[in-house]
Design a protein around this motif. Structure first.
Motif, mmCIF file in Angstrom:
data_model
loop_
_atom_site.group_PDB
_atom_site.id
_atom_site.type_symbol
_atom_site.label_atom_id
_atom_site.label_comp_id
_atom_site.label_asym_id
_atom_site.label_seq_id
_atom_site.Cartn_x
_atom_site.Cartn_y
_atom_site.Cartn_z
ATOM 1 N N PRO A 1 18.526 0.973 21.142
ATOM 2 C CA PRO A 1 19.554 -0.062 20.970
ATOM 3 C C PRO A 1 20.818 0.525 20.356
ATOM 4 C CG PRO A 1 17.420 -0.839 20.202
ATOM 5 C CD PRO A 1 17.266 0.626 20.468
ATOM 6 N N GLY A 2 21.957 0.160 20.913
ATOM 7 C CA GLY A 2 23.236 0.604 20.368
ATOM 8 C C GLY A 2 23.632 2.015 20.717
ATOM 9 N N ALA A 3 22.939 2.646 21.664
ATOM 10 C CA ALA A 3 23.262 4.028 22.012
ATOM 11 C C ALA A 3 24.638 4.119 22.671
ATOM 12 C CB ALA A 3 22.196 4.595 22.942
ATOM 13 N N VAL A 4 25.403 5.144 22.284
ATOM 14 C CA VAL A 4 26.700 5.444 22.878
ATOM 15 C C VAL A 4 26.624 6.864 23.425
ATOM 16 C CG1 VAL A 4 29.172 5.716 22.472
ATOM 17 C CG2 VAL A 4 27.895 3.914 21.274
ATOM 18 N N ASP A 5 26.860 6.987 24.754
ATOM 19 C CA ASP A 5 26.731 8.287 25.418
ATOM 20 C C ASP A 5 25.351 8.888 25.176
ATOM 21 O OD1 ASP A 5 29.370 8.113 26.348
ATOM 22 O OD2 ASP A 5 30.151 9.076 24.529
ATOM 23 N N GLY A 6 24.345 8.012 25.164
ATOM 24 C CA GLY A 6 22.966 8.484 25.043
ATOM 25 C C GLY A 6 22.517 8.842 23.642
ATOM 26 N N VAL A 7 23.315 8.519 22.587
ATOM 27 C CA VAL A 7 22.970 8.861 21.203
ATOM 28 C C VAL A 7 23.132 7.610 20.333
ATOM 29 C CG1 VAL A 7 23.541 10.280 19.193
ATOM 30 C CG2 VAL A 7 23.686 11.257 21.489
ATOM 31 N N ALA A 8 22.200 7.406 19.399
ATOM 32 C CA ALA A 8 22.265 6.246 18.505
ATOM 33 C C ALA A 8 21.837 6.642 17.093
ATOM 34 C CB ALA A 8 21.373 5.122 19.019
ATOM 35 N N ASN A 9 22.472 5.994 16.130
ATOM 36 C CA ASN A 9 21.991 6.097 14.759
ATOM 37 C C ASN A 9 20.679 5.339 14.624
ATOM 38 O OD1 ASN A 9 24.240 7.529 14.007
ATOM 39 N ND2 ASN A 9 24.741 6.203 12.267
ATOM 40 N N VAL A 10 19.721 5.914 13.881
ATOM 41 C CA VAL A 10 18.448 5.257 13.640
ATOM 42 C C VAL A 10 18.037 5.492 12.191
ATOM 43 C CG1 VAL A 10 17.635 5.428 16.032
ATOM 44 C CG2 VAL A 10 17.129 7.267 14.415
ATOM 45 N N LEU A 11 17.100 4.690 11.751
ATOM 46 C CA LEU A 11 16.474 4.885 10.445
ATOM 47 C C LEU A 11 15.251 5.770 10.641
ATOM 48 C CD1 LEU A 11 16.556 3.824 7.414
ATOM 49 C CD2 LEU A 11 14.718 2.278 8.122
ATOM 50 N N GLY A 12 15.255 6.926 10.011
ATOM 51 C CA GLY A 12 14.066 7.765 10.012
ATOM 52 C C GLY A 12 13.129 7.294 8.922
ATOM 53 N N ASN A 13 11.910 6.922 9.291
ATOM 54 C CA ASN A 13 10.939 6.407 8.325
ATOM 55 C C ASN A 13 10.002 7.515 7.863
ATOM 56 O OD1 ASN A 13 11.717 3.557 8.778
ATOM 57 N ND2 ASN A 13 10.821 3.914 10.812
ATOM 58 N N TYR A 14 9.657 7.478 6.593
ATOM 59 C CA TYR A 14 8.559 8.302 6.094
ATOM 60 C C TYR A 14 7.650 7.366 5.311
ATOM 61 C CZ TYR A 14 6.045 12.442 4.658
ATOM 62 O OH TYR A 14 5.067 13.396 4.491
ATOM 63 N N THR A 15 6.651 6.834 5.990
ATOM 64 C CA THR A 15 5.813 5.792 5.395
ATOM 65 C C THR A 15 4.464 6.349 4.963
ATOM 66 O OG1 THR A 15 4.853 5.110 7.511
ATOM 67 C CG2 THR A 15 6.895 4.032 6.826
ATOM 68 N N GLY A 16 3.957 5.792 3.896
ATOM 69 C CA GLY A 16 2.621 6.107 3.416
ATOM 70 C C GLY A 16 1.843 4.834 3.202
ATOM 71 N N ASP A 17 0.628 4.801 3.686
ATOM 72 C CA ASP A 17 -0.253 3.635 3.552
ATOM 73 C C ASP A 17 -1.565 4.137 2.968
ATOM 74 O OD1 ASP A 17 -1.647 1.298 3.722
ATOM 75 O OD2 ASP A 17 -1.295 0.959 5.853
ATOM 76 N N GLN A 18 -1.812 3.834 1.688
ATOM 77 C CA GLN A 18 -2.967 4.403 0.996
ATOM 78 C C GLN A 18 -3.926 3.324 0.506
ATOM 79 O OE1 GLN A 18 -2.185 7.142 -2.170
ATOM 80 N NE2 GLN A 18 -1.403 8.735 -0.808
ATOM 81 N N MET A 19 -5.200 3.711 0.509
ATOM 82 C CA MET A 19 -6.247 2.946 -0.151
ATOM 83 C C MET A 19 -7.113 3.945 -0.899
ATOM 84 S SD MET A 19 -9.659 2.126 -0.382
ATOM 85 C CE MET A 19 -10.330 2.770 1.155
ATOM 86 N N ARG A 20 -7.513 3.556 -2.105
ATOM 87 C CA ARG A 20 -8.324 4.471 -2.915
ATOM 88 C C ARG A 20 -9.273 3.667 -3.773
ATOM 89 N NH1 ARG A 20 -5.767 9.034 -7.002
ATOM 90 N NH2 ARG A 20 -7.698 10.193 -7.405
ATOM 91 N N THR A 21 -10.515 4.105 -3.842
ATOM 92 C CA THR A 21 -11.488 3.450 -4.697
ATOM 93 C C THR A 21 -12.393 4.494 -5.314
ATOM 94 O OG1 THR A 21 -13.188 1.729 -4.810
ATOM 95 C CG2 THR A 21 -13.171 3.088 -2.842
ATOM 96 N N GLY A 22 -12.911 4.213 -6.494
ATOM 97 C CA GLY A 22 -13.768 5.184 -7.146
ATOM 98 C C GLY A 22 -14.319 4.664 -8.444
ATOM 99 N N SER A 23 -15.161 5.470 -9.058
ATOM 100 C CA SER A 23 -15.749 5.113 -10.337
ATOM 101 C C SER A 23 -16.151 6.380 -11.068
ATOM 102 C CB SER A 23 -16.978 4.222 -10.140
ATOM 103 O OG SER A 23 -17.513 3.815 -11.384
ATOM 104 N N VAL A 24 -15.901 6.376 -12.368
ATOM 105 C CA VAL A 24 -16.355 7.455 -13.238
ATOM 106 C C VAL A 24 -17.201 6.836 -14.336
ATOM 107 C CG1 VAL A 24 -14.193 7.382 -14.567
ATOM 108 C CG2 VAL A 24 -15.662 9.408 -14.672
ATOM 109 N N SER A 25 -18.392 7.387 -14.535
ATOM 110 C CA SER A 25 -19.322 6.840 -15.526
ATOM 111 C C SER A 25 -19.941 7.977 -16.318
ATOM 112 C CB SER A 25 -20.439 6.035 -14.850
ATOM 113 O OG SER A 25 -19.915 4.952 -14.121
ATOM 114 N N LYS A 26 -20.185 7.698 -17.593
ATOM 115 C CA LYS A 26 -20.821 8.722 -18.420
ATOM 116 C C LYS A 26 -21.770 8.082 -19.423
ATOM 117 C CE LYS A 26 -17.239 8.975 -22.011
ATOM 118 N NZ LYS A 26 -16.257 9.853 -22.706
ATOM 119 N N LEU A 27 -22.838 8.800 -19.731
ATOM 120 C CA LEU A 27 -23.782 8.443 -20.780
ATOM 121 C C LEU A 27 -23.604 9.411 -21.937
ATOM 122 C CD1 LEU A 27 -26.981 7.778 -18.646
ATOM 123 C CD2 LEU A 27 -25.725 6.059 -19.970
ATOM 124 N N THR A 28 -23.607 8.875 -23.157
ATOM 125 C CA THR A 28 -23.474 9.701 -24.343
ATOM 126 C C THR A 28 -24.677 9.463 -25.248
ATOM 127 O OG1 THR A 28 -21.056 9.568 -24.233
ATOM 128 C CG2 THR A 28 -22.027 10.289 -26.313
#
Length: 769
Positions: free
Chosen positions: A355-382
């Protein structure tokens, strides 16, 4: 930081949630009395730390901390990195005075923030793939009871795989025992406006539960250049305590922010433009430097459920489970052509629709996306068994990280069609595939065990010994066409340690320790990257882990009006990994350089003098000598770096400040000097030392009104307003051309820097109900 996104916590794995539920359901459960057969320990006598600058410590290692009495006097927007700036060894580079930008840096003893473990309520905050932590996403300062900074090592049971640089631990305030509310209203420079509201439930019926929830909303213009930052944040904590020290809690922290980035200049750009080195305020066709193309939206949820239960008079269980979610975009402006494009190593035969290309070139937004999920557990007996206190524990962590570098259309006014960079709204190839420079998903599984014994050899002497075994598996998928599809990296390392603590008397302590740490290369190193259909960087799983051995020897004094400590330290690194930022198709992407061996040693010291009630004077300092041990391989030659100073490692840092509170008037002052920092391995470019100063003044109005808490304070941030570069954002091997050991001309590349933030003033009214 552009490039990676730090993410969330909610509590789901074995241990924590089950115990929390049991605590709520069984009011009389597990009320155990702690007893031991150890000779009576020396009683360390000190002060309650009413000023919040040097809480008492008895650990056999260097630990500094600030607590809520100090935090509450600071500007209400400051993030955790800025708040610990006074502490010894902490070198903080902030791009904005309010701490809202993701462009910030913390180094400890010359070790970067990807070497520093960060915990919130016992749950890890470091990015799962790149190890960074982003303080603008952490809990609101008004809800933080203490921030502890262990400069040299992490605790054996800490759920983190980085830690050579130390551990930053945030502890949330407990819910209040009585029902109450607090509202803060702030106005400040650069059109800052902020509201913070917190409600404490007090005891909830007969359940034994109490809770708090808070909400904050912040907006401020960029202090330099066009743009503005917004941040909405929610913290909450549910707590139940019973018996002798038994407790279970659930803590949540949600952050929704949209930050305008600050560009980082080279030294030449800084000398030419100074603070005018900014993104463009107005858009013109073809302009990829427009500020709206560099706004970074992030949403993150953090939650953890720490539990402490006495199972018998000798056995205790500690468990922290967590779950994290997060999504965000670190975008940039670029251009695309309708033809001549590649997807991985595949040349696209059909033109793409722009969209919006002039002479075959257009400004665009370059995305650098991260989508993370993380789960865990740390347990200790003393287990307390005679003179032995034996600790055994397990840690499990599972996380996924989907990284995509795609493109989104921009309209005629320079506004992106979708600033979040969602794949379903991104530009596609003619046959419907996602047009992407990078497209990958990585699963990281961490498994660890730890075993330690603390032996009390009499009332004064304690010897600790322990070992931690850490296995880290990464497996991933590269979705781009090319020779690489699946990736895998598998590491296991044993990390022994030992420490000794001797109490000379009620006030004086000696300690020493030796600690080992390792760090695997980040996930980026596993993947091929492409330039014009050709593999430009080959992914590999053969890079060596960083490994370090560190030692500390220290003395600590805790008195009623004077406290202090001094610690000597020494580090030896193999395959020292240095974080930097590289240009990957226009995006500024976190990457890693192997700097070979490094040796560091130095001294940290801090002292707190309390001549009268409500008065505290604090001074800290560090001397650091960090040297590169090896010549750095570059191509077929070697850069002559042996004996050079390590980057981002100032020889001298000095901090000073204090607090005052007589019940009517209060205030604080905090100043910091950071010495010269080198930005290249060859030491051919550096930034000079600089100093900052923050001042706060306030008045308690409760006695003049209705007796309820009413405070008015004014914070002046960076009052001297120095025009300086505050830190190194991206290092390079050499800034100028250098002849290598074998006679090859090694071309230089310019490092980039954080611009030190300008001055700002904030006025805050706090009212309790």
């Amino acid at each position: 930081m552009p490039a990676k996104i730090s993410y969330a916590h909610l509590t789901i794995r074995y241990g924590g949630v089950a115990l929390f539920a049991a605590a709520v359901a069984l009011p009389g459960a597990a009320s155990a009395q702690q007893t031991t057969d150890v000779p009576n320990d020396i009683r360390v006598v000190g002060h309650r730390d009413p000023e919040g600058l040097l809480p008492d410590q008895t650990e056999p290692k260097a630990v500094s901390a600030i607590s809520s009495d100090f935090i509450v006097k600071q500007a209400p927007t400051l993030n955790a990195f800025q708040l610990v700036n006074l502490l010894p060894g902490a070198n903080v580079a902030s791009s904005d005075p309010y701490g809202l930008s993701t462009s910030s840096s913390l180094t400890l003893r010359g070790l970067g923030q990807d070497e520093i473990g960060v915990l919130l309520e016992g749950a890890p905050q470091n990015d799962i793939g790149y190890y960074y932590a982003y303080p603008s996403q952490f809990a609101d300062p008004g809800n933080v009871r203490q921030i502890a900074l262990a400069q040299g090592s992490v605790d054996l049971g800490s759920p983190t795989v980085v830690g050579a640089g130390g551990l930053l631990s945030l502890t949330l305030d407990d819910p209040k025992a009585t029902r109450q509310a607090l509202v803060d209203l702030s106005l400040g420079s650069f059109a800052l406006r902020r509201v913070f509201a917190r409600v404490d439930t007090g005891a909830i019926g007969t359940t034994g539960l109490k809770a708090f929830v808070s909400y904050s909303n912040t907006r401020a213009d960029n202090w330099r250049g066009a743009g503005y930052d917004t941040r909405q944040h929610v913290d909450a904590k549910l707590l139940r305590e019973w018996g002798n020290g038994n407790r279970a809690s659930l803590a949540l922290s949600y952050n929704d922010a949209n930050s305008a980035s600050y560009p980082s200049p080279t030294l030449a750009e800084w000398q030419a433009q100074g603070r005018n080195f900014n993104y463009d305020a107005r858009y013109t066709p073809g302009d990829t430097n427009y500020w709206r193309l560099y706004r970074a939206p992030f949403r993150n949820l953090y939650a953890s459920a720490p539990v402490h239960v006495g199972l018998s008079d000798r056995l205790t269980l500690d468990s922290t489970s967590y779950l994290q979610f997060g999504y965000g975009n670190s975008p940039y402006g670029t251009q695309l052509a309708t033809t001549g494009n590649f997807l991985g190593n595949e040349e696209l035969a059909q033109p793409i629709a722009l969209p919006g290309a002039v002479d075959g070139v257009a400004n665009v937004l370059g995305n650098y996306t991260g989508d993370q999920m993380r789960t865990g557990s740390v347990s200790k007996l003393t287990l307390q068994a005679g003179v032995h206190r034996i600790t055994a524990g397990l840690w499990f962590d599972y996380g996924t990280d989907r990284v995509t570098q795609s493109y989104t259309a921009v309209d005629a006014d320079g506004r992106p069609a979708d600033e979040w960079g969602y794949r379903k709204k991104a530009i596609r190839t003619a046959d419907g595939r996602l047009l992407a420079y990078e497209n990958q998903r990585t699963v990281t599984v961490t498994k660890a065990f730890f075993l330690a014994d603390s032996i009390a050899l009499g009332p004064r002497l304690t010897i600790d010994a322990g070992v931690k075994g850490v296995g880290l598996l990464r497996s991933g998928r590269n979705y781009l066409p090319g020779p690489q599809s699946r990736v895998r990296g598998d590491n296991f390392t044993l990390l022994p340690r030992a420490a000794i603590h001797y109490a000379l008397d009620d006030r004086q302590q000696l300690f020493a320790n030796v600690t080992t740490n390792f760090r695997t290369p980040n996930e980026f190193t596993l993947y091929d990257s492409y330039d014009g259909g050709v593999v430009s960087t080959r992914g590999t799983d053969t890079l060596k882990n960083e490994y370090s051995i560190s030692q500390e020897v220290g003395y600590r004094y805790i008195g009623p009006s004077l406290s202090g400590s001094i610690t000597g330290f020494h580090y030896k690194f193999r395959n020292r990994q240095l974080a930097t930022v590289i240009d990957a198709g226009g995006a500024q992407v976190n990457s890693t350089l192997n700097a070979g061996g490094q040796t560091s040693f130095g001294v940290d010291a801090e002292i707190d003098y309390r001549p009268a009630k409500g008065v505290s004077v604090y001074v800290s300092g560090e001397y650091l000598r960090a040297r590169i041990d090896d010549d750095l391989p570059v191509g077929a030659d070697y850069l002559p770096t042996r004996g050079k100073r390590a980057v981002s490692s100032p020889v001298v840092q000095i901090g000073g400040g204090g607090t005052y509170d007589d019940g009517r008037l209060f205030g604080s002052i905090a100043g910091k000097y950071v010495g010269r920092q080198y930005a290249t391995f060859i030491n051919d470019e550096s930034i000079r030392g600089y100093a900052t100063l923050d001042i706060a003044l306030g008045v308690h109005l409760a006695d003049w009104l209705d007796g309820k808490r009413t405070d008015l304070r004014v914070n002046a941030i960076n009052v001297t307003n120095p025009h300086v570069l505050a830190g190194v954002q991206s290092v390079s091997t050499n800034a100028g051309d250098v002849v290598g050991r074998r006679g090859t001309l090694i071309t230089g590349s310019a490092p980039a820097y954080y611009v030190g933030s300008g001055a700002a003033v904030v006025a805050t009214v706090s009212r309790g109900f």
